[in-house]
Write a protein that holds these residues in place. Structure first.
Motif, PDB file in Angstrom:
ATOM      1  N   GLU A  17       0.845  -1.189   0.000  1.00 49.33           N
ATOM      2  CA  GLU A  17       0.000   0.000   0.000  1.00 49.33           C
ATOM      3  C   GLU A  17       0.883   1.242   0.000  1.00 49.33           C
ATOM      4  O   GLU A  17       1.822   1.340   0.783  1.00 49.33           O
ATOM      5  N   HIS A  18       0.582   2.176  -0.915  1.00 45.45           N
ATOM      6  CA  HIS A  18       1.340   3.429  -1.009  1.00 45.45           C
ATOM      7  C   HIS A  18       0.334   4.549  -1.246  1.00 45.45           C
ATOM      8  O   HIS A  18      -0.511   4.451  -2.129  1.00 45.45           O
ATOM      9  N   GLU A  19       0.409   5.588  -0.444  1.00 38.81           N
ATOM     10  CA  GLU A  19      -0.507   6.730  -0.546  1.00 38.81           C
ATOM     11  C   GLU A  19      -1.971   6.276  -0.565  1.00 38.81           C
ATOM     12  O   GLU A  19      -2.770   6.680  -1.406  1.00 38.81           O
ATOM     13  N   ASN A  20      -2.303   5.386   0.371  1.00 37.44           N
ATOM     14  CA  ASN A  20      -3.664   4.882   0.593  1.00 37.44           C
ATOM     15  C   ASN A  20      -4.278   4.178  -0.616  1.00 37.44           C
ATOM     16  O   ASN A  20      -5.483   4.225  -0.826  1.00 37.44           O
ATOM     17  N   ALA A  21      -3.439   3.515  -1.414  1.00 42.27           N
ATOM     18  CA  ALA A  21      -3.936   2.727  -2.550  1.00 42.27           C
ATOM     19  C   ALA A  21      -3.124   1.443  -2.634  1.00 42.27           C
ATOM     20  O   ALA A  21      -1.933   1.440  -2.327  1.00 42.27           O
ATOM     21  N   PRO A  22      -3.762   0.338  -3.052  1.00 43.63           N
ATOM     22  CA  PRO A  22      -3.030  -0.919  -3.185  1.00 43.63           C
ATOM     23  C   PRO A  22      -2.251  -0.968  -4.504  1.00 43.63           C
ATOM     24  O   PRO A  22      -2.751  -0.518  -5.535  1.00 43.63           O
ATOM     25  N   TYR A  23      -1.032  -1.491  -4.441  1.00 43.07           N
ATOM     26  CA  TYR A  23      -0.183  -1.603  -5.623  1.00 43.07           C
ATOM     27  C   TYR A  23       0.338  -3.026  -5.760  1.00 43.07           C
ATOM     28  O   TYR A  23       0.521  -3.736  -4.767  1.00 43.07           O
ATOM     29  N   TYR A  24       0.611  -3.387  -7.012  1.00 46.16           N
ATOM     30  CA  TYR A  24       1.200  -4.672  -7.366  1.00 46.16           C
ATOM     31  C   TYR A  24       2.586  -4.368  -7.928  1.00 46.16           C
ATOM     32  O   TYR A  24       2.715  -3.532  -8.822  1.00 46.16           O
ATOM     33  N   CYS A  25       3.619  -5.020  -7.405  1.00 42.88           N
ATOM     34  CA  CYS A  25       4.992  -4.787  -7.878  1.00 42.88           C
ATOM     35  C   CYS A  25       5.241  -5.621  -9.129  1.00 42.88           C
ATOM     36  O   CYS A  25       5.159  -6.843  -9.096  1.00 42.88           O
TER      37      CYS A  25
END
Length: 191
Positions: A17-25
């Motif tokens: 989670e980065h800046e209140n959003a989910p991310y996929y690497c």
């Protein structure tokens, strides 16, 4: 409280989670400085799971990310209408509507009663994962050639029941069901 992940520990295919959003690497590249006192940087190619936007960003090795509240739940595709694409959660039996943006190009594979994995972030659906292969019927293609071998090296265009066009071997006829890879969008065999 969710666990914290240091940027240097983020690897390919991880969620964070980065800046209140989910991310996929998608990719992770660590660059270690040669000079003393230089900072180790981590360059991540990441995809926002809500907007599907892909970008690269550098972080300090010690930067911390929260583990996102993302879960995959089994669901069945019901139908689509002006309100979006409707799915039935197989665990809670609730129905959810996903927008065109959330579904993306998965529309080429959606058939009534298709089982998918619904991606939920903080309990709300944000997208879906298709099965690896989907069986679709050929609705339009050139007639097969008599004596066409089953080697599959020569292909022709076929339109499938969802409107998706793929290349199939010459021996495939209209009305046949074919197995299609949802990742590559290629013919994978007869169904």
């Amino acid at each position: 409280m969710a666990a914290l992940i240091e940027a240097i520990n983020v690897k390919r295919k991880m969620l964070f989670e980065h800046e209140n959003a989910p991310y996929y690497c998608m990719e992770s590249d660590v660059s270690t400085p040669t000079a003393r006192g230089g900072q180790t940087l981590v360059r991540l190619k990441m995809r926002n799971l809500i907007t599907n936007a892909v970008f690269e960003k550098s972080f300090k090795a010690g930067d911390k990310f929260k583990e996102p509240d993302v879960e995959l739940v089994p669901a069945t595709f019901l139908y689509s209408d002006g309100d979006g694409f409707h799915f039935l959660d197989q665990e809670t039996f609730e129905t959810f509507a996903l927008t065109d943006a959330m579904v993306g190009d998965a529309t080429d594979f959606l058939l009534e009663n298709l089982e998918v994995q619904l991606t939920k972030y903080n309990g709300n659906p944000i997208g879906l994962q298709l099965p690896i292969f989907v069986d679709l019927e050929v609705t339009e293609t050139e007639p097969g050639l008599s004596g066409a071998s089953q080697s599959g090296s020569v292909t022709k265009v076929a339109t499938l029941q969802t409107g998706l066009e793929i290349r199939v071997p010459l021996f495939i006829k209209e009305g046949e069901k074919v197995k299609v890879s949802t990742e590559t969008r290629d013919f994978a065999g007869r169904a």
